[in-house]
Write a protein that holds these residues in place. Structure first.
Motif, mmCIF file in Angstrom:
data_model
loop_
_atom_site.group_PDB
_atom_site.id
_atom_site.type_symbol
_atom_site.label_atom_id
_atom_site.label_comp_id
_atom_site.label_asym_id
_atom_site.label_seq_id
_atom_site.Cartn_x
_atom_site.Cartn_y
_atom_site.Cartn_z
ATOM 1 N N ALA A 58 16.053 -3.998 2.263
ATOM 2 C CA ALA A 58 14.990 -3.876 2.959
ATOM 3 C C ALA A 58 14.000 -3.623 2.162
ATOM 4 C CB ALA A 58 15.453 -2.083 2.843
ATOM 5 N N LEU A 59 13.763 -5.462 1.663
ATOM 6 C CA LEU A 59 12.998 -6.086 1.504
ATOM 7 C C LEU A 59 11.550 -6.368 2.444
ATOM 8 C CD1 LEU A 59 15.066 -8.743 -0.572
ATOM 9 C CD2 LEU A 59 13.540 -6.889 -1.148
ATOM 10 N N PHE A 60 10.594 -6.340 2.004
ATOM 11 C CA PHE A 60 9.260 -6.478 2.983
ATOM 12 C C PHE A 60 9.324 -8.036 3.645
ATOM 13 C CE2 PHE A 60 7.609 -3.184 0.376
ATOM 14 C CZ PHE A 60 8.098 -1.753 1.254
ATOM 15 N N PHE B 196 4.638 -3.647 -5.286
ATOM 16 C CA PHE B 196 4.510 -2.875 -3.575
ATOM 17 C C PHE B 196 3.786 -1.879 -4.739
ATOM 18 C CE2 PHE B 196 4.880 0.225 -1.279
ATOM 19 C CZ PHE B 196 4.160 -0.273 0.428
ATOM 20 N N GLY B 197 4.967 -1.214 -5.341
ATOM 21 C CA GLY B 197 5.607 0.124 -5.611
ATOM 22 C C GLY B 197 3.880 0.719 -6.573
ATOM 23 N N GLU C 289 12.776 -0.366 5.939
ATOM 24 C CA GLU C 289 11.971 -1.049 5.183
ATOM 25 C C GLU C 289 10.460 0.681 4.868
ATOM 26 O OE1 GLU C 289 9.819 -4.665 6.145
ATOM 27 O OE2 GLU C 289 12.011 -5.190 6.991
ATOM 28 N N ILE D 213 8.447 4.217 0.778
ATOM 29 C CA ILE D 213 7.881 6.032 0.808
ATOM 30 C C ILE D 213 9.052 6.147 -1.173
ATOM 31 C CG2 ILE D 213 9.150 8.276 1.453
ATOM 32 C CD1 ILE D 213 8.079 7.309 3.934
ATOM 33 N N ARG E 179 12.420 -4.381 -7.085
ATOM 34 C CA ARG E 179 11.042 -3.593 -6.910
ATOM 35 C C ARG E 179 11.525 -2.114 -7.222
ATOM 36 N NH1 ARG E 179 10.776 -3.508 -0.447
ATOM 37 N NH2 ARG E 179 12.598 -2.194 -0.802
ATOM 38 N N ALA E 180 12.835 -1.609 -6.745
ATOM 39 C CA ALA E 180 12.501 -0.371 -7.406
ATOM 40 C C ALA E 180 12.803 0.067 -8.639
ATOM 41 C CB ALA E 180 14.313 0.313 -7.000
ATOM 42 N N PHE F 162 15.162 3.114 -4.727
ATOM 43 C CA PHE F 162 16.390 3.749 -4.568
ATOM 44 C C PHE F 162 16.750 2.285 -3.412
ATOM 45 C CE2 PHE F 162 18.986 4.194 -0.363
ATOM 46 C CZ PHE F 162 19.389 5.597 -0.141
ATOM 47 N N PHE G 150 18.336 -0.165 -0.920
ATOM 48 C CA PHE G 150 18.965 -0.004 0.530
ATOM 49 C C PHE G 150 20.337 -0.914 0.312
ATOM 50 C CE2 PHE G 150 15.133 1.373 0.886
ATOM 51 C CZ PHE G 150 15.483 3.318 1.622
ATOM 52 N N GLN G 151 21.407 -0.095 1.221
ATOM 53 C CA GLN G 151 22.277 -1.443 1.934
ATOM 54 C C GLN G 151 22.028 -3.012 2.337
ATOM 55 O OE1 GLN G 151 24.559 0.667 4.897
ATOM 56 N NE2 GLN G 151 26.425 -0.736 4.345
ATOM 57 N N ARG H 181 8.722 10.208 -2.371
ATOM 58 C CA ARG H 181 7.416 9.787 -2.816
ATOM 59 C C ARG H 181 6.869 10.554 -4.076
ATOM 60 N NH1 ARG H 181 2.233 9.403 -1.854
ATOM 61 N NH2 ARG H 181 1.162 11.685 -0.221
ATOM 62 N N VAL I 245 12.402 8.067 -8.206
ATOM 63 C CA VAL I 245 13.451 7.690 -7.887
ATOM 64 C C VAL I 245 13.238 6.414 -7.121
ATOM 65 C CG1 VAL I 245 14.659 9.826 -7.260
ATOM 66 C CG2 VAL I 245 13.633 8.850 -5.154
ATOM 67 N N VAL J 136 8.403 0.657 -10.745
ATOM 68 C CA VAL J 136 7.923 2.071 -10.214
ATOM 69 C C VAL J 136 8.322 3.235 -11.452
ATOM 70 C CG1 VAL J 136 6.894 1.893 -8.488
ATOM 71 C CG2 VAL J 136 9.046 2.839 -8.934
ATOM 72 N N ALA K 12 17.315 11.374 -2.681
ATOM 73 C CA ALA K 12 16.345 10.721 -2.358
ATOM 74 C C ALA K 12 15.331 11.895 -1.920
ATOM 75 C CB ALA K 12 16.926 9.684 -2.114
#
Lengths: 274, 355, 244
Positions: free
Chosen positions: B84-86, B97-98, A168, A173, B149-150, B78, B80-81, B72, B76, B153, B49
């Motif tokens: 990695a959602l908040f 978020f971004g 996360e 980042i 989400r990715a 990214f 995640f596999q 940051r 890019v 941005v 990344a």
């Protein structure tokens, strides 16, 4: 009967043993405290707690906890963050240092401070020259409290942070968040229950610590007495009812701690199920 | 944005995660990094990344050295596999978020952020989930939210780590097709990591096959499938039968059987390893000297192709695929005897290995 | 710091202090009572943990929460409560007295206090291990023809033994250093019911800092050894659960 349980009679037997042991060692002392606390009635109880010495001891205990808990919270969060999220040299050493206060006798913990700050101690002459009192004064009590509660927050947070991994934070980042924002917006919310849990345990220990504080306090009534020390003095003066009345306040604190702890645990478990 | 890696090395302790990797990704390309676990494909993605640092070499973004660019700042996206959602934020807040963490100067207004998030939710067809939390979503939904989400941005590069790895077969198929359509529409330079050759062949413009930290081959799906440069690439991209043999002019000698290999030319007879795809065999009931005599062990006609397991006289097992039409004509069944020869196929599909 | 202080006193003095009869008696008492209470907790801790993990009964959640009571309760409070219970006129003490056993102010009383203090350490180390055991392991054992007793002794116990040892070691280490809950019930008679931490305290009150430090060193060395043992058992546990 399923493959994973015993005959009913065995179950009942084991439950009975467990409950009997439990009743004798845990419940009975608890009842004993409150029974003796009210042995001389409500009026006496309240009077005892209104004594200036009792109030001073309460104040001392609250001050020590008010300093120790926030400090160890900051330290605990920082240390567990470093340990769980990064690799660095001396990590093993830091981990053992964190556990140190839990593994030494509280009396020895107090002794360390005497040897450091006492009149014959390492820094003693310098402190005397500058007229700073640490041992047998409030700073000593606070230092001893900080020392014994030092591991409480970090120990709770390290496993939580480790189990959550880094993904996360990395996601934040790559989305353009700075390290600081990532810490506050992602890492901290994810460990908020762990933090609360650590604070509860830290606070209980800070308010209840006896051995280490006893060594450094000097037992000066109304000045360097904490609640647990006050209990000791009263008990040793054969003021049993008064001692238990004071003790009951601490026992109540322990019960509140356990209730809060269970509530937080339930919340964490619910969170995990999600 | 184009990306270029020049002689990149990366070690974890003694383990060589990336071993002299050079790769050029063109602007707007959809590239698959294919390889077994531990082959370095995820490390390569993380190096691009900026999540992992490399030991030696160079990474260029649009021709410029990205060495000092932090993760940051790279622009890019990214995925995640495990998404990695908040977990403590709603779907809406996850996607926003971004945008929310941008410095005040460049940060869009609340209305703009809201419009952008809703637009992205619409793009991934999950508008009704805005107020849900990640744990309330299915795996496929989480995957699409992670993608949205990715994208929020406006990344110049999209990096996906095993994007469909933990999804059901059905959902995986749908999302694959969706990713392809999405890429055809927006042309964002995209690199995705997978260990599923079918996924790579189906979705990517170009496939990079990795093994033990090295790039074995890079090329179009057609290229890597039909012209593998070595046995690893060949066997990683689909089923293959393997024989020890002796190659002669136009022939391969396997045990006592001499099979005809149309178009094969060798300077001198030499031992070799022979790799044959399951659909490169010809199964017949008619005797031929240039064929294995084999017994049918198992016929599985379920599916668009028919899968047959055979055992040759000399005890070798062969896996063959034929069409339903061929099965109708042959009418073969278990325990029957058949003759297996090699079809007229392009010889470059054989891989010789004299070592 | 402590080692520094000891170094300044010289080795012969150090040996002299820690081999004085009073010191040895205190060590013997501290380690002996801590060991006995840890063993008591090994037996009952396993039963309590097992009952809490495997069975359901009314009030289970309260019992589960109260396991931590000895950790949450200030030790001084525990000390006076236990003393009050086990004095010859106390709720429990009067029955012991009738049976000819002296409760408070004897090594027996110290053992009681240390059992109280040590219980959560044992229960809380075994509990998660029991929870983590894959149900399929037991089902596999049953399906292979093992009866319940065989399943317990051959499949479950080997897995939890290292956890029990870890918990017992932790309880033991805590027991050695324990001060608050013991001093009230101990009676504090030199040579008889004077525990090592109290001896340190006494030396401190006499401003004999070197003496106190020497006794502390002896305790520290043993405590560190115990901690190392606990870590080793912990490692064994995680290996048995297939995590290492």
């Amino acid at each position: 009967m399923s493959a994973r349980t015993e005959p009913r009679i065995v179950r009942y037997f084991l439950i009975s043993i467990a409950l009997a042991f439990f009743g004798l060692f845990i419940v009975l002392p608890l009842i004993c405290v409150f029974h003796n606390a009210f042995a001389k009635g409500w009026v006496f109880y309240l009077k005892t707690l209104e004594q200036p010495d009792a109030l001073a001891a309460m104040k001392m205990t609250l001050i020590a906890a008010a300093v120790a808990v926030p400090l160890n919270l900051i330290f605990g969060v920082a240390a567990s963050w470093a340990i769980a999220k990064f690799e660095f040299k001396g990590k093993g050493l830091l981990l053992s240092l964190i556990d140190l206060p839990l593994s030494v006798s509280p009396v020895i913990a107090g002794l360390i401070f005497i040897l450091l700050f006492g009149a014959q101690g390492f820094l003693g002459p310098w402190l005397i020259a500058h007229n700073i009192r640490i041992i047998f004064a409030m700073p000593g009590i606070i230092l001893a409290t900080i020392f014994v509660t030092f591991p409480m927050v970090a120990r709770e947070l390290i496993p939580v942070m480790k189990s959550q991994g880094n993904e996360e934070e990395e996601a934040a980042i790559t989305l353009g968040a700075s390290g600081w924002k990532t810490f506050w917006m992602i890492s901290v919310p994810n460990i908020r229950w762990g933090i609360l849990y650590g604070i509860i345990l830290c606070n209980a220990r800070a308010m209840g610590e006896f051995g280490a504080v006893s060594v450094v306090s000097g037992h000066i009534r109304g000045l360097t007495n904490t609640l647990p020390l006050h209990v000791e003095i009263l008990y040793n003066e054969y003021q049993s009812a008064a001692a238990f009345a004071t003790a009951s306040v601490l026992a109540l604190l322990a019960i509140i701690t356990l209730i809060a702890k269970s509530a937080v645990e339930a919340t964490i478990r619910q969170g995990q199920r999600q | 944005m184009g990306i270029e890696l020049k002689n990149v090395y990366k070690k974890f302790g003694d383990f060589k995660a990336l071993d002299d990797v050079s790769l050029k990704v063109d602007d707007g390309e959809l590239l698959a990094l294919l390889g077994p676990s531990g082959s370095g494909k995820t490390t390569l993605l993380r190096v691009v990344a900026g999540l992992d640092f490399f030991d030696e070499g160079q990474v260029l973004f649009s021709g410029r050295d990205a060495q000092n660019q932090k993760a940051r700042e790279r622009g890019v996206g990214f995925v995640f596999q495990h998404y990695a959602l908040f977990r403590h934020m709603t779907v809406f807040d996850n996607i926003a978020f971004g945008l929310n963490v941008q410095p005040r100067k460049t940060r869009p207004s609340r209305q703009e952020i809201r419009a952008k998030v809703m637009e992205l939710l619409k793009l991934v067809q999950l508008e009704w989930l805005a107020e849900r939390y990640p744990w309330q979503l299915s795996g496929g939904q989480r995957q699409r939210i992670a993608l949205a989400r990715a994208l929020a941005v406006r990344p110049k590069v999209l990096l996906l780590d095993e994007p469909f790895g933990s999804l059901d077969a059905q959902v995986r198929k749908e999302l694959r097709a969706w990713l392809r359509r999405f890429h055809d529409e927006f042309h964002i330079t995209t690199i995705f990591v997978t260990h599923d050759q079918e996924e790579a062949l189906e979705v990517a413009d170009r496939i990079v096959v990795m093994n033990k930290g090295r790039i074995e081959q890079a090329g179009t799906p057609e290229d890597v499938y039909h012209n593998p440069v070595n046995a690893f690439v060949l066997s990683f991209l689909g089923n293959v039968n393997f024989f020890h043999c002796r190659l002669e002019e136009g022939k391969a000698v396997i045990g006592n059987t001499t099979l005809e290999v149309p178009g094969l030319s060798v300077d001198k007879p030499q031992p070799a390893k022979l790799y044959v795809r399951p659909n490169q065999f010809k199964v017949s009931r008619v005797f031929s000297k240039a064929a294995f005599k084999a017994v049918v062990e198992y016929v599985n006609p379920a599916g668009t192709i028919v899968k047959i397991n055979l055992k040759t006289e000399s005890g070798e097992r062969i896996y063959v695929e034929i069409t339903q039409e061929e099965l109708k004509q042959l009418k073969i069944r278990k325990q029957e005897k058949v003759y297996v020869s090699l079809k007229d196929v392009s010889y470059s599909e054989y891989v010789k290995d004299n070592s | 710091m402590i080692f520094f202080k000891t170094a300044s006193m010289g080795f012969p003095d150090f040996v002299h202090v820690i081999t004085a009869p009073r010191t040895l008696a205190a060590y013997r008492l501290s380690f002996g009572t801590a060991f006995v209470s840890a063993c008591i907790n090994a037996v009952f801790g396993v039963i309590v943990a097992w009952v809490l993990v495997r069975y359901s009964f009314p009030g289970k959640r309260i019992v589960d929460a109260l396991v931590d009571f000895p950790l949450a309760l200030p030790t001084a409070v525990a000390g006076i409560a236990l003393t009050e219970l086990y004095t010859p006129t106390g709720w429990v003490g009067q029955y012991l007295q009738a049976a000819g056993i002296k409760g408070a102010f004897t090594p027996f009383g110290i053992t009681i206090a240390l059992t109280f203090i040590g219980l959560p350490f044992v229960v809380r180390t075994i509990q998660p291990v029991l929870e983590d055991i894959d149900p399929q392991i037991e089902e596999a054992a049953a399906s292979l023809g093992a009866n319940r007793w065989q399943t317990l002794t051959k499949v479950i116990f080997p897995v939890i033994v290292p956890a029990v040892l870890t918990g017992v070691t932790l309880a033991f280490a805590r027991g050695i250093g324990e001060y608050g809950s013991v001093i009230f019930i101990a009676g504090n008679m030199p040579m008889k019911t004077e525990i090592a931490p109290l001896l340190i305290m006494t030396k401190l009150e006499q401003y004999d800092y070197t003496g106190a430090t020497a006794i502390a060193i002896g305790m520290l060395v043993i405590s560190f050894l115990l901690l190392a043992a606990a870590n080793f058992f912990q490692w064994l546990t995680s290996r048995n659960l297939g995590k290492a």
